[in-house]
Design a protein around this motif. Structure first.
Motif, PDB file in Angstrom:
ATOM      1  N   PRO A 136      35.356  24.666  64.723  1.00 54.18           N
ATOM      2  CA  PRO A 136      34.369  24.272  63.714  1.00 54.18           C
ATOM      3  C   PRO A 136      33.111  23.687  64.359  1.00 54.18           C
ATOM      4  O   PRO A 136      33.117  23.270  65.523  1.00 54.18           O
ATOM      5  CB  PRO A 136      35.097  23.225  62.876  1.00 54.18           C
ATOM      6  N   LEU A 137      32.040  23.607  63.546  1.00 54.71           N
ATOM      7  CA  LEU A 137      30.741  23.209  64.076  1.00 54.71           C
ATOM      8  C   LEU A 137      30.422  21.733  63.903  1.00 54.71           C
ATOM      9  O   LEU A 137      29.369  21.279  64.370  1.00 54.71           O
ATOM     10  CB  LEU A 137      29.635  24.027  63.391  1.00 54.71           C
ATOM     11  N   HIS A 138      31.298  20.964  63.235  1.00 57.12           N
ATOM     12  CA  HIS A 138      30.896  19.605  62.890  1.00 57.12           C
ATOM     13  C   HIS A 138      30.571  18.745  64.110  1.00 57.12           C
ATOM     14  O   HIS A 138      29.720  17.858  64.042  1.00 57.12           O
ATOM     15  CB  HIS A 138      31.963  18.917  62.015  1.00 57.12           C
ATOM     16  N   ARG A 139      31.230  19.007  65.259  1.00 57.07           N
ATOM     17  CA  ARG A 139      30.930  18.206  66.451  1.00 57.07           C
ATOM     18  C   ARG A 139      29.484  18.406  66.878  1.00 57.07           C
ATOM     19  O   ARG A 139      28.770  17.451  67.202  1.00 57.07           O
ATOM     20  CB  ARG A 139      31.886  18.594  67.589  1.00 57.07           C
ATOM     21  N   TRP A 140      29.029  19.653  66.858  1.00 58.08           N
ATOM     22  CA  TRP A 140      27.645  19.944  67.254  1.00 58.08           C
ATOM     23  C   TRP A 140      26.657  19.426  66.208  1.00 58.08           C
ATOM     24  O   TRP A 140      25.563  18.992  66.548  1.00 58.08           O
ATOM     25  CB  TRP A 140      27.470  21.442  67.464  1.00 58.08           C
ATOM     26  N   ILE A 141      27.065  19.477  64.959  1.00 59.85           N
ATOM     27  CA  ILE A 141      26.173  18.983  63.898  1.00 59.85           C
ATOM     28  C   ILE A 141      25.916  17.489  64.078  1.00 59.85           C
ATOM     29  O   ILE A 141      24.770  17.024  64.006  1.00 59.85           O
ATOM     30  CB  ILE A 141      26.794  19.252  62.515  1.00 59.85           C
ATOM     31  N   LEU A 142      26.966  16.735  64.326  1.00 62.68           N
ATOM     32  CA  LEU A 142      26.821  15.286  64.457  1.00 62.68           C
ATOM     33  C   LEU A 142      26.136  14.886  65.756  1.00 62.68           C
ATOM     34  O   LEU A 142      25.632  13.766  65.870  1.00 62.68           O
ATOM     35  CB  LEU A 142      28.197  14.614  64.349  1.00 62.68           C
ATOM     36  N   GLU A 143      26.095  15.791  66.724  1.00 59.29           N
ATOM     37  CA  GLU A 143      25.411  15.519  67.988  1.00 59.29           C
ATOM     38  C   GLU A 143      23.995  16.088  68.003  1.00 59.29           C
ATOM     39  O   GLU A 143      23.262  15.906  68.979  1.00 59.29           O
ATOM     40  CB  GLU A 143      26.210  16.108  69.162  1.00 59.29           C
ATOM     41  N   ALA A 144      23.610  16.758  66.939  1.00 58.22           N
ATOM     42  CA  ALA A 144      22.279  17.367  66.874  1.00 58.22           C
ATOM     43  C   ALA A 144      21.199  16.296  66.781  1.00 58.22           C
ATOM     44  O   ALA A 144      21.472  15.160  66.371  1.00 58.22           O
ATOM     45  CB  ALA A 144      22.196  18.301  65.670  1.00 58.22           C
ATOM     46  N   PRO A 145      19.960  16.632  67.143  1.00 56.64           N
ATOM     47  CA  PRO A 145      18.860  15.674  66.968  1.00 56.64           C
ATOM     48  C   PRO A 145      18.767  15.228  65.511  1.00 56.64           C
ATOM     49  O   PRO A 145      19.034  16.004  64.592  1.00 56.64           O
ATOM     50  CB  PRO A 145      17.622  16.489  67.380  1.00 56.64           C
ATOM     51  N   THR A 146      18.401  13.978  65.293  1.00 57.01           N
ATOM     52  CA  THR A 146      18.293  13.469  63.933  1.00 57.01           C
ATOM     53  C   THR A 146      17.148  14.155  63.181  1.00 57.01           C
ATOM     54  O   THR A 146      16.196  14.652  63.787  1.00 57.01           O
ATOM     55  CB  THR A 146      18.073  11.951  63.931  1.00 57.01           C
ATOM     56  N   SER A 147      17.259  14.173  61.855  1.00 51.13           N
ATOM     57  CA  SER A 147      16.276  14.891  61.050  1.00 51.13           C
ATOM     58  C   SER A 147      15.962  14.115  59.774  1.00 51.13           C
ATOM     59  O   SER A 147      16.780  13.315  59.301  1.00 51.13           O
ATOM     60  CB  SER A 147      16.799  16.285  60.689  1.00 51.13           C
ATOM     61  N   ARG A 148      14.789  14.365  59.211  1.00 53.42           N
ATOM     62  CA  ARG A 148      14.421  13.763  57.940  1.00 53.42           C
ATOM     63  C   ARG A 148      15.344  14.264  56.832  1.00 53.42           C
ATOM     64  O   ARG A 148      15.736  13.517  55.938  1.00 53.42           O
ATOM     65  CB  ARG A 148      12.990  14.154  57.555  1.00 53.42           C
ATOM     66  N   ALA A 149      15.647  15.570  56.867  1.00 46.59           N
ATOM     67  CA  ALA A 149      16.416  16.194  55.793  1.00 46.59           C
ATOM     68  C   ALA A 149      17.397  17.187  56.379  1.00 46.59           C
ATOM     69  O   ALA A 149      17.268  17.616  57.538  1.00 46.59           O
ATOM     70  CB  ALA A 149      15.484  16.896  54.802  1.00 46.59           C
ATOM     71  N   ALA A 150      18.375  17.560  55.580  1.00 46.88           N
ATOM     72  CA  ALA A 150      19.315  18.618  55.939  1.00 46.88           C
ATOM     73  C   ALA A 150      19.586  19.442  54.698  1.00 46.88           C
ATOM     74  O   ALA A 150      19.670  18.905  53.593  1.00 46.88           O
ATOM     75  CB  ALA A 150      20.620  18.036  56.489  1.00 46.88           C
ATOM     76  N   VAL A 151      19.701  20.749  54.884  1.00 47.69           N
ATOM     77  CA  VAL A 151      20.020  21.654  53.784  1.00 47.69           C
ATOM     78  C   VAL A 151      21.414  22.197  54.045  1.00 47.69           C
ATOM     79  O   VAL A 151      21.657  22.861  55.062  1.00 47.69           O
ATOM     80  CB  VAL A 151      18.998  22.801  53.686  1.00 47.69           C
ATOM     81  N   LEU A 152      22.341  21.925  53.114  1.00 51.56           N
ATOM     82  CA  LEU A 152      23.751  22.167  53.359  1.00 51.56           C
ATOM     83  C   LEU A 152      24.382  22.967  52.229  1.00 51.56           C
ATOM     84  O   LEU A 152      23.854  23.030  51.122  1.00 51.56           O
ATOM     85  CB  LEU A 152      24.483  20.825  53.513  1.00 51.56           C
ATOM     86  N   ASP A 153      25.535  23.562  52.527  1.00 50.82           N
ATOM     87  CA  ASP A 153      26.247  24.415  51.573  1.00 50.82           C
ATOM     88  C   ASP A 153      27.488  23.692  51.072  1.00 50.82           C
ATOM     89  O   ASP A 153      28.344  23.291  51.868  1.00 50.82           O
ATOM     90  CB  ASP A 153      26.627  25.731  52.269  1.00 50.82           C
ATOM     91  N   LEU A 154      27.589  23.537  49.762  1.00 52.01           N
ATOM     92  CA  LEU A 154      28.757  22.886  49.173  1.00 52.01           C
ATOM     93  C   LEU A 154      30.038  23.680  49.410  1.00 52.01           C
ATOM     94  O   LEU A 154      31.138  23.142  49.257  1.00 52.01           O
ATOM     95  CB  LEU A 154      28.561  22.704  47.664  1.00 52.01           C
ATOM     96  N   GLY A 155      29.896  24.946  49.761  1.00 49.90           N
ATOM     97  CA  GLY A 155      31.073  25.767  49.984  1.00 49.90           C
ATOM     98  C   GLY A 155      31.696  25.590  51.351  1.00 49.90           C
ATOM     99  O   GLY A 155      32.761  26.150  51.639  1.00 49.90           O
ATOM    100  N   GLY A 156      31.067  24.812  52.222  1.00 47.09           N
ATOM    101  CA  GLY A 156      31.602  24.600  53.564  1.00 47.09           C
ATOM    102  C   GLY A 156      32.204  23.224  53.730  1.00 47.09           C
ATOM    103  O   GLY A 156      32.562  22.553  52.753  1.00 47.09           O
ATOM    104  N   GLU A 157      32.323  22.769  54.983  1.00 37.76           N
ATOM    105  CA  GLU A 157      32.835  21.435  55.264  1.00 37.76           C
ATOM    106  C   GLU A 157      31.843  20.380  54.764  1.00 37.76           C
ATOM    107  O   GLU A 157      30.634  20.534  54.915  1.00 37.76           O
ATOM    108  CB  GLU A 157      33.055  21.250  56.763  1.00 37.76           C
TER     109      GLU A 157
END
Length: 366
Positions: free
Chosen positions: A135-156
């Protein structure tokens, strides 16, 4: 030398801003699209297509649309080590300026591929893909910080609270429920979100209402910014954080390819929200961006940039000055663009062409 880029948030940036304006995550597909078919081929039959395009699809539609609106965009997606992945990586990173520093590349893993065939506005698709090795959550949480994020309710969604605690504004979308259950529990992660942008079918199904106007009111109880899109019928929105309500009719155009239109709309809403535009302006801007996208062919590569938007405004203004009543009526709704459009020339964006270029093609076009 003329400037070729535009930062719509330049006036509100500070030294303390996060490195990214927006982060997105999901699956990138290699999309191969055939158009101009008179009918779908039957078993054992070959038909010739009049048009063909290829481009990164899936979450790439959204990321490209965000980047072309001048937002500093990051993407977390799993890439393989095949030629398709190499091509998509170069296009997204080098051509579109999307930050892929937190996107892993997996050995002996091939890209998800979709072949789409369009006949009379309808589309049939064949997709081949495998689950990512992890899964990608490890990379997501280590990604550079951002003002906003656009996410899919159908995923994690378990990591959404962490992003919110960091100060990231979350915008959510959702896809069609193939099970037909439309379980309201699916919407629970919206408690972490600022915005939600479903289409009318999805919104009415989840809220058990019979109109987009009723659905947006139900959703406004769950998120500060609720927007329901209804295709050619327009979009309905309520922003509880500002007390605004708005409806925006769609711009009537001849649609060629609607692929990614929803992603373009959502990207424009995110940009307008970060820029603190009034709700009605955000809706009209998103409607315009979507209308420009569907008049082009090819998903992510059809997303408009500021050059396209400037060209449209100049064209509609010229027609209005020449006495075109329809243009005059449309222009009244978009006078706000005069205050936000760049005042310097911008390069156009690349549209979908045939698949991989060969060296002789590159020498001709560059």
């Amino acid at each position: 030398m003329s400037q070729t880029t535009f930062d719509p948030l330049a006036d509100i940036r500070t030294a303390d801003d996060p490195p990214l304006d927006v982060l997105s995550t999901g699956t990138v597909f290699f999309d191969l699209i055939f158009s101009g078919l008179d009918q779908m081929p039957r078993p054992g039959e070959e038909r010739m297509a009049l048009g063909m395009g290829s481009c990164p699809g899936g979450i790439a539609n959204l990321s490209t649309a965000l980047a072309r609106l001048g937002l500093r965009t990051g993407l977390v997606a799993g890439f393989g080590d095949d030629a398709y992945a190499d091509w998509m990586w170069d296009m997204l990173c080098k051509d579109e300026g999307i930050d892929l520093s937190s996107s892993p590349r997996f050995e002996s893993f091939h890209s998800a591929i979709t072949v789409a065939m369009t006949v009379d506005g309808d589309r049939a698709m064949v997709t081949h893909m495998h689950e990512l090795p992890e899964p990608l959550h490890r990379w997501i949480l280590e990604a550079p910080t951002s003002r906003a994020a656009v996410l899919d309710l159908g995923g994690e969604t378990f990591w959404w609270p962490t992003l919110r605690q960091r100060g990231t504004i979350l915008f959510a979308d959702i896809g069609y429920d193939e099970t037909g259950r439309w379980d309201k529990a699916t919407l629970r992660p919206l408690e972490h979100c600022h915005g939600f942008t479903p289409n009318a079918v999805e919104a009415m199904a989840y809220t058990r209402t019979d109109s987009p106007a009723k659905a947006v009111r139900e959703l406004a109880e769950l998120v500060p910014l609720a927007i329901v899109t209804d295709g050619a019928a327009g979009a309905y929105a309520i922003d509880q954080s500002t007390g605004e309500e708005a409806y925006c009719p769609a711009i009537a155009v001849q649609a060629i390819d609607a692929t990614g239109a929803g992603d373009v709309f959502a990207s424009a809403i995110v940009m307008g929200t970060l820029a603190t535009w009034p709700l009605e302006q955000r809706l009209r801007f998103a409607s315009l961006c979507s209308s420009l996208a569907v008049q082009q062919f090819g998903g992510s590569l059809a997303a408009p940039g500021w050059g396209d938007i400037s060209d449209w405004y100049q064209c509609i203004s010229t027609r209005a000055r020449e006495g075109d009543l329809k243009a005059t009526h449309v222009l009244r709704d978009y006078t706000f663009l005069a205050e936000v459009l760049p005042d310097h020339p911008l390069q156009g964006v690349r549209r979908a062409q045939a698949t991989f270029a060969i060296p002789s093609d590159l020498s001709i076009h560059h």
